[in-house]
Structures are given as structure tokens and as C-alpha cells.
Motif scaffolding. Structure first.
Motif, PDB file in Angstrom:
ATOM      1  N   MET A 248       0.798  -1.028   0.141  1.00  0.00           N
ATOM      2  CA  MET A 248      -0.095  -0.022  -0.094  1.00  0.00           C
ATOM      3  C   MET A 248       0.873   1.201   0.136  1.00  0.00           C
ATOM      4  O   MET A 248       1.572   1.384   0.869  1.00  0.00           O
ATOM      5  N   SER A 249       0.629   1.984  -0.924  1.00  0.00           N
ATOM      6  CA  SER A 249       1.506   3.293  -1.101  1.00  0.00           C
ATOM      7  C   SER A 249       0.568   4.469  -0.482  1.00  0.00           C
ATOM      8  O   SER A 249      -0.548   4.708  -0.539  1.00  0.00           O
ATOM      9  N   LEU A 250       1.591   5.207   0.395  1.00  0.00           N
ATOM     10  CA  LEU A 250       0.817   6.433   1.029  1.00  0.00           C
ATOM     11  C   LEU A 250       1.190   7.728   0.223  1.00  0.00           C
ATOM     12  O   LEU A 250       2.164   7.868  -0.118  1.00  0.00           O
ATOM     13  N   LEU A 251      -0.015   8.352  -0.143  1.00  0.00           N
ATOM     14  CA  LEU A 251       0.216   9.465  -1.138  1.00  0.00           C
ATOM     15  C   LEU A 251      -0.277  10.670  -0.509  1.00  0.00           C
ATOM     16  O   LEU A 251      -1.221  11.038   0.304  1.00  0.00           O
ATOM     17  N   ILE A 252       0.642  11.999  -0.765  1.00  0.00           N
ATOM     18  CA  ILE A 252      -0.035  13.182  -0.788  1.00  0.00           C
ATOM     19  C   ILE A 252      -0.192  13.738  -2.229  1.00  0.00           C
ATOM     20  O   ILE A 252       0.678  13.859  -3.006  1.00  0.00           O
ATOM     21  N   LEU A 253      -1.390  14.156  -2.387  1.00  0.00           N
ATOM     22  CA  LEU A 253      -1.829  14.810  -3.854  1.00  0.00           C
ATOM     23  C   LEU A 253      -1.696  16.319  -3.571  1.00  0.00           C
ATOM     24  O   LEU A 253      -2.644  16.874  -3.017  1.00  0.00           O
ATOM     25  N   ASP A 254      -0.654  16.828  -4.469  1.00  0.00           N
ATOM     26  CA  ASP A 254      -0.499  18.315  -4.359  1.00  0.00           C
ATOM     27  C   ASP A 254      -1.367  18.679  -5.731  1.00  0.00           C
ATOM     28  O   ASP A 254      -0.619  18.317  -6.826  1.00  0.00           O
ATOM     29  N   THR A 255      -2.290  19.556  -5.703  1.00  0.00           N
ATOM     30  CA  THR A 255      -3.269  19.703  -6.757  1.00  0.00           C
ATOM     31  C   THR A 255      -3.868  21.179  -6.751  1.00  0.00           C
ATOM     32  O   THR A 255      -3.943  21.935  -5.958  1.00  0.00           O
ATOM     33  N   ASP A 256      -4.137  21.383  -8.196  1.00  0.00           N
ATOM     34  CA  ASP A 256      -5.013  22.708  -8.339  1.00  0.00           C
ATOM     35  C   ASP A 256      -6.175  22.329  -9.277  1.00  0.00           C
ATOM     36  O   ASP A 256      -6.264  22.802 -10.349  1.00  0.00           O
ATOM     37  N   PRO A 257      -7.258  21.845  -8.589  1.00  0.00           N
ATOM     38  CA  PRO A 257      -8.301  21.219  -9.224  1.00  0.00           C
ATOM     39  C   PRO A 257      -9.089  22.482 -10.017  1.00  0.00           C
ATOM     40  O   PRO A 257      -9.363  23.554  -9.206  1.00  0.00           O
ATOM     41  N   GLY A 258      -9.179  22.267 -11.204  1.00  0.00           N
ATOM     42  CA  GLY A 258      -8.810  21.479 -12.237  1.00  0.00           C
ATOM     43  C   GLY A 258      -9.356  20.259 -12.674  1.00  0.00           C
ATOM     44  O   GLY A 258      -9.867  19.488 -11.799  1.00  0.00           O
ATOM     45  N   VAL A 259      -9.889  20.165 -13.919  1.00  0.00           N
ATOM     46  CA  VAL A 259     -10.808  19.010 -14.429  1.00  0.00           C
ATOM     47  C   VAL A 259     -10.103  17.802 -14.414  1.00  0.00           C
ATOM     48  O   VAL A 259     -10.408  16.796 -13.918  1.00  0.00           O
ATOM     49  N   ASP A 260      -8.780  17.900 -14.981  1.00  0.00           N
ATOM     50  CA  ASP A 260      -8.052  16.404 -14.944  1.00  0.00           C
ATOM     51  C   ASP A 260      -7.525  16.193 -13.456  1.00  0.00           C
ATOM     52  O   ASP A 260      -7.540  14.990 -13.310  1.00  0.00           O
ATOM     53  N   ASP A 261      -7.316  17.159 -12.648  1.00  0.00           N
ATOM     54  CA  ASP A 261      -7.044  16.844 -11.405  1.00  0.00           C
ATOM     55  C   ASP A 261      -8.397  16.073 -10.779  1.00  0.00           C
ATOM     56  O   ASP A 261      -7.953  15.351  -9.899  1.00  0.00           O
ATOM     57  N   ALA A 262      -9.558  16.669 -10.813  1.00  0.00           N
ATOM     58  CA  ALA A 262     -10.956  15.785 -10.497  1.00  0.00           C
ATOM     59  C   ALA A 262     -10.748  14.417 -10.882  1.00  0.00           C
ATOM     60  O   ALA A 262     -11.231  13.574 -10.203  1.00  0.00           O
ATOM     61  N   LEU A 263     -10.306  14.106 -12.278  1.00  0.00           N
ATOM     62  CA  LEU A 263     -10.415  12.711 -12.568  1.00  0.00           C
ATOM     63  C   LEU A 263      -9.221  11.900 -12.130  1.00  0.00           C
ATOM     64  O   LEU A 263      -9.494  10.731 -11.732  1.00  0.00           O
ATOM     65  N   ALA A 264      -8.086  12.811 -11.439  1.00  0.00           N
ATOM     66  CA  ALA A 264      -6.982  12.033 -10.940  1.00  0.00           C
ATOM     67  C   ALA A 264      -7.800  11.622  -9.401  1.00  0.00           C
ATOM     68  O   ALA A 264      -7.425  10.470  -9.092  1.00  0.00           O
ATOM     69  N   LEU A 265      -8.378  12.402  -8.686  1.00  0.00           N
ATOM     70  CA  LEU A 265      -8.905  11.989  -7.856  1.00  0.00           C
ATOM     71  C   LEU A 265     -10.074  10.978  -7.704  1.00  0.00           C
ATOM     72  O   LEU A 265     -10.026   9.853  -6.795  1.00  0.00           O
ATOM     73  N   LEU A 266     -10.859  10.925  -8.727  1.00  0.00           N
ATOM     74  CA  LEU A 266     -11.659   9.783  -9.187  1.00  0.00           C
ATOM     75  C   LEU A 266     -11.096   8.606  -9.315  1.00  0.00           C
ATOM     76  O   LEU A 266     -11.446   7.509  -8.765  1.00  0.00           O
ATOM     77  N   TYR A 267      -9.804   8.467  -9.970  1.00  0.00           N
ATOM     78  CA  TYR A 267      -9.024   7.332 -10.229  1.00  0.00           C
ATOM     79  C   TYR A 267      -8.666   6.747  -9.003  1.00  0.00           C
ATOM     80  O   TYR A 267      -8.438   5.742  -8.570  1.00  0.00           O
TER      81      TYR A 267
END
Ligand code: BDR
Ligand code: CA
Length: 297
Positions: free
Chosen positions: A1-20
Motif C-alpha cells: 500500500m502506497s501512502l500518497l499526498i496529492l498536491d493539486t490545483d483542481p482543475g478538471v483533470d485533477d478531479a479525474l485523478a481524484l476519481l481514479y
């Protein structure tokens, strides 16, 4: 299991990244940190809070940098991500809680120190928060599992003929992040531009449940900016898939620097010296887009 921090500027493709991300049990999201970029930081933070509520993501949201390290902030790309940063999707009807206390770069430092060797930072916006974290705590370079960045352009840019948006939005921050002694994977336009969610795919996804409907709806405005593709580009999703399906990419390992002046400002260039970076130079875009659809559906 990888622990992630998502640093993001949502953003439509950022929203898709969160969905994924939500659909991947092997990726644990420790925090969402926000940064200016696709909109001002008030808007990108509001969008992160909206996405957290809408997608029921159990992660804190920490607000980050409002502008670049040394330059004035450029205009928001409303022609790509809409006036509200989420393709002008109707955001009403979702109750928002406030951002969690603490500045993004400080929380990044704390989380990395709390889980030595375990945290991967995935940066899908300008790199200002990462540069501020490094500046305040250079020790984190030795404590992260890795840093994966959607950014850069070697063949051609998207905001200038040479530069990609995330790097161009804060080139000094990007230069600092690429020069630091931590393991960086860069996913530039050279790979992401082949990763297209076609409009036909989006329509099909819309028939396949709540997540697919969301992917369809959130991309309608964004797809207009990519009219010539009859679809839209999964830039930020590609950064996450670079972690989960690295075999979908061709990678070159070499030092990379960032042009800091002139017409090439923000261009990523192969360098003679410096830390080596794993650059995802090409992607099997069709396979990546199919993997995205199958994962979220
Ligand atoms: C990158 O810039 C933003 O518009 C997207 O969200 C992506 O992170 C593409 O150049
Ligand atoms: Ca982004």
C-alpha cells in the motif's frame, strides 16, 4: 500500500485523478494539498473541498501557495478549466466543510517525517508547495518514497511553444524541486498528450454508474478546449498511472533543468549534471485511457 499526498490545483483533470485514486485500494490518500494554477488558490481549495465531499474522500484538505515563489501569478486558464476551475460544472447542492488547519507545505513536511520512507508526493499543479517544503525542511528529500510530477515538455509546450503549464506557472519552484536529491519521476506532455478520454468513451462511461457519470459530466466543458481531439487529455491521471502501471511508459533517466528566462521560460531541458530524474517520455495512451475507464467504472 502506497501512502500518497496529492498536491493539486483542481482543475478538471485533477478531479479525474481524484476519481481514479478513489477507485484504487492500493493507494492511500493521506492528504490533499492545494495550490494556485488552474484557478486562484481560493478557487482550487474550494474545488478540492467540493471534490472531497462529492467523492466522499476521507482525507484532509490543506490550503497551499497563492502564487509563485518570486513572480506575479499569471491569469487563470478559464478557457480550459472554466470560470469555476471545474469546467463550469454546477457545484451547488454539496455541503462543504472548511479546509483543515495548517499550511500545505507545513503539513507535507509533517506527514513525510511521520512516515519515513513511505510517502509518495504526487504533484499535479505548480510546484510551489514542494519548493517551500524543501526550503523549510531539506531533510524531507531523504525521507520520501518518491515524488511524481505531472509537468514539463521536451518536444513542445502547451502554454508557450516550449513550456508546460505546471512548470511555467512557477519555474523557479520547479527548478528547485528537480535539483533536490530526492527520487523524482516526471510525467511530461510528451507522454500525457497521447492519453485521451474520447467523447464516445465518456458517453459510454456515463452509462456505467455514478463514477462514470461524474467523469462524463465534469469533462464536458474541458473537452471543448480539446475540440480537435473529440475528447480530452488525462494529464494528471497519467501521473498516478505512472505509479500503478509503469510498464505503460517509456522512461529515460537523466538530469533535467528548467529554463528560467527568455522565450523558453519554463521549458524542461536535458542537463549535463544534477540529480537524475525518471522521465516518462512516452505512454501507451490508448492502454492508459482504457485502464482509467475500467478502473473508475
Ligand atoms: C497541467 O496543467 C493543468 O492545466 C492540468 O491540470 C495539468 O496538471 C497540464 O499542463
Ligand atoms: Ca493539475
Amino acid at each position: 500500500m502506497s501512502l500518497l499526498i496529492l498536491d493539486t490545483d483542481p482543475g478538471v483533470d485533477d478531479a479525474l485523478a481524484l476519481l481514479y485514486l478513489r477507485a484504487r485500494a492500493d493507494l492511500k490518500l493521506l492528504a490533499i494539498t492545494t495550490v494556485f494554477g488552474n484557478a486562484d488558490v481560493e478557487t482550487t481549495t474550494r474545488n478540492a473541498l467540493w471534490l472531497r465531499a462529492r467523492l466522499a474522500l476521507p482525507a484532509p484538505v490543506y490550503r497551499g501557495a497563492a502564487g509563485p515563489l518570486t513572480r506575479p501569478r499569471g491569469a487563470s486558464p478559464t478557457h480550459v478549466h472554466g470560470e469555476n476551475g471545474l469546467g463550469d460544472l454546477d457545484l451547488s447542492g454539496v455541503a462543504l466543510s472548511p479546509a483543515d488547519p495548517g499550511a500545505a507545505h507545513e503539513r507535507i513536511i509533517e506527514l513525510v517525517r511521520a512516515h519515513p520512507g513511505k510517502v509518495t508526493i504526487v504533484a499535479i499543479g505548480p510546484l510551489t508547495n514542494l519548493a517551500l517544503a524543501l526550503r523549510a525542511a531539506p531533510d524531507i528529500a531523504n525521507l520520501v518514497a518518491g515524488v511524481t510530477i505531472m509537468g514539463g515538455a521536451f518536444a513542445a509546450g502547451n502554454v508557450t511553444p516550449f513550456a508546460e503549464a505546471n512548470i511555467h506557472n512557477d519555474p523557479e519552484a520547479a527548478a528547485g524541486v528537480l535539483a533536490a536529491p530526492w527520487p523524482v519521476t516526471l510525467v511530461p506532455l510528451d507522454a500525457t498528450l497521447s492519453c485521451v478520454l474520447t467523447n464516445a468513451d465518456a458517453r459510454e462511461l456515463a452509462q456505467q454508474g455514478e463514477a462514470g457519470r461524474f467523469a462524463h459530466d465534469v469533462t464536458r466543458g474541458y473537452a471543448k478546449a480539446y475540440e480537435q481531439l473529440d475528447g480530452c487529455v488525462l494529464h494528471d491521471v497519467a501521473a498516478l498511472v505512472s505509479l500503478t502501471r509503469p510498464e505503460l511508459f517509456e522512461t529515460r533517466v537523466a538530469p533535467v533543468s528548467v529554463a528560467l528566462s527568455g522565450e523558453r521560460l519554463g521549458q524542461t531541458v536535458w542537463a549535463e549534471s544534477g540529480p537524475t530524474i525518471s522521465v516518462r517520455l512516452r505512454a501507451d495512451g490508448a492502454a492508459l485511457a482504457r485502464h482509467f475507464r475500467e478502473t473508475v467504472a
